[in-house]
Design an enzyme around this catalytic site. Structure first.
Site, short mmCIF file in Angstrom:
data_model
loop_
_atom_site.label_atom_id
_atom_site.label_comp_id
_atom_site.label_asym_id
_atom_site.label_seq_id
_atom_site.Cartn_x
_atom_site.Cartn_y
_atom_site.Cartn_z
N CYS A 142 0.97 -0.94 -0.23
CA CYS A 142 -0.14 -0.26 0.51
C CYS A 142 1.03 1.44 -0.13
CB CYS A 142 -0.93 -0.04 1.35
SG CYS A 142 -2.36 1.59 1.06
N LYS A 163 -10.88 8.42 -1.98
CA LYS A 163 -10.78 7.41 -1.22
C LYS A 163 -10.94 6.24 -2.41
CE LYS A 163 -9.38 5.33 2.77
NZ LYS A 163 -9.50 4.75 4.50
N SER A 194 -7.36 0.39 0.43
CA SER A 194 -7.96 1.13 1.55
C SER A 194 -6.83 2.70 1.23
CB SER A 194 -8.06 1.20 2.89
OG SER A 194 -7.97 2.05 3.53
N HIS A 237 -4.60 -4.63 0.42
CA HIS A 237 -3.68 -5.28 2.15
C HIS A 237 -4.73 -6.34 1.79
CE1 HIS A 237 -2.77 -1.16 3.90
NE2 HIS A 237 -3.96 -1.13 3.15
N GLU A 239 -3.38 -8.88 3.85
CA GLU A 239 -3.75 -8.86 5.52
C GLU A 239 -4.96 -8.57 6.10
OE1 GLU A 239 -2.57 -4.49 5.88
OE2 GLU A 239 -2.26 -6.42 3.58
N ARG A 251 -14.20 3.94 12.13
CA ARG A 251 -13.88 5.56 12.22
C ARG A 251 -13.89 6.48 11.78
NH1 ARG A 251 -8.30 4.79 10.67
NH2 ARG A 251 -9.55 5.15 8.77
#
Length: 315
Positions: A142, A163, A194, A237, A239, A251
């Protein structure tokens, strides 16, 4: 085969509960095996969560992997206890005289920050320069992929207007179907993203000599590598846990950012529903391929005799 990590690391208990073989240091020392030495430079704020995610993927291999954790500097962390950092993380100066089979550089929440404004940019640059002479293969994830492209190819920072958040379909590149990094991949697969960074395939083809291995019509380049496999770039990502995107979304909602709902993540794109994982098998295969073909197959048996001239380019 297991991964070797400190006995008291929180990830150890989590992985054991998932029936993942984690070898205590005492047992590993009694085995006549040369494990792969992998350094994890963890740039994410929630370090315990991130280190567990990556160790989960590193464990899915027949190779024994000895993982060491590296921090970028000694600044206090808002999201990780100081005791944890002092106990389990190393400073770069303590490893700079050693060689490693592999290095993983995680993402970082710096998508809208210019490189020259990153507080640790010069130190990051020095670590990457060190890696070029002391590490067999480096995996950039990333934000680290964007930073690595800047350092290796002097590419400018390219930022999307909105985003990119969600789980996207990708296709492998038929021109590189025999590249070992995508061995076993389906022609189409899912992976989470992300980020604000933009990795347009045509841009990378024009300004780099990278092999573009997998792309997405929506997310751009996902997987690319230098021809010698010593630098591998993953823009998403793989992971991530099942709820990582959810936690990021809630968030941002709490902070009043009015984020878009992560695409293809919640059933019916409804945040009130439990998200589901559709990328786990791909993530495990990607890391197994990197460990086997980019690290194990290329690294010298004796790391004290590490030499850049020892690497060959093939597919």
């Amino acid at each position: 085969m297991p991964i070797k990590i400190p006995d008291q690391l929180p990830a150890a208990n989590i992985l054991r509960q998932e029936n993942i073989f984690v070898m205590p240091e005492s047992r590993a020392e009694s085995q006549n095996i040369r494990p792969l030495k992998v350094l994890l430079l963890n740039l994410m704020p929630k370090k315990i969560e991130t280190e567990t995610q990556f160790m989960r993927l590193l464990s899915n291999s027949p190779l024994q992997v000895d993982v060491e954790l590296l921090r970028i500097d000694n600044r206090p962390s808002k999201n990780t206890p100081t005791e944890h950092l002092d106990t389990f993380y190393r400073q770069f100066e303590s490893v700079s005289n050693r060689n490693f089979d592999g290095l993983i550089v995680t993402g970082a929440p710096l998508g809208l920050v210019q490189f020259e404004d990153v507080i640790y940019w010069e130190h990051f640059e020095s670590i990457m320069q060190w890696a070029s002479k002391h590490v067999t293969s480096t995996l950039y994830v990333c934000w680290a992929a964007q930073a690595g492209l800047k350092l290796l190819y002097d590419l400018p920072k390219r930022t999307r207007k909105e985003k990119l958040s969600g789980v996207y379909w990708h296709e492998t590149n038929p021109e590189h179907n025999h590249n070992p990094l995508v061995r076993g991949f389906d022609d189409s697969f899912l992976a989470p993203h992300s980020r604000y960074a933009d990795f347009a395939p045509d841009f990378l083809r024009e300004y780099t000599d990278l092999d573009i291995l997998a792309t997405s019509g929506d997310a751009g380049t996902y997987l690319a590598a230098t021809k010698d496999k010593r630098n591998v770039f993953v823009t998403g990502h793989p992971e991530y846990d099942s709820h990582t995107l959810h936690h990021e979304y809630t968030r941002d909602v709490t902070e009043g950012a009015d984020p878009a709902v992560p695409l293809n993540y919640y059933p019916g794109n409804d945040p009130s529903k439990e998200p589901y994982v559709s990328w786990r098998s791909h993530g495990h295969m990607l890391f197994a391929n990197w460990l086997n073909y980019c690290v194990y197959q290329l690294t010298p048996f004796d790391l004290d005799h590490f030499s850049e001239d020892a690497f060959t380019v093939d597919e």
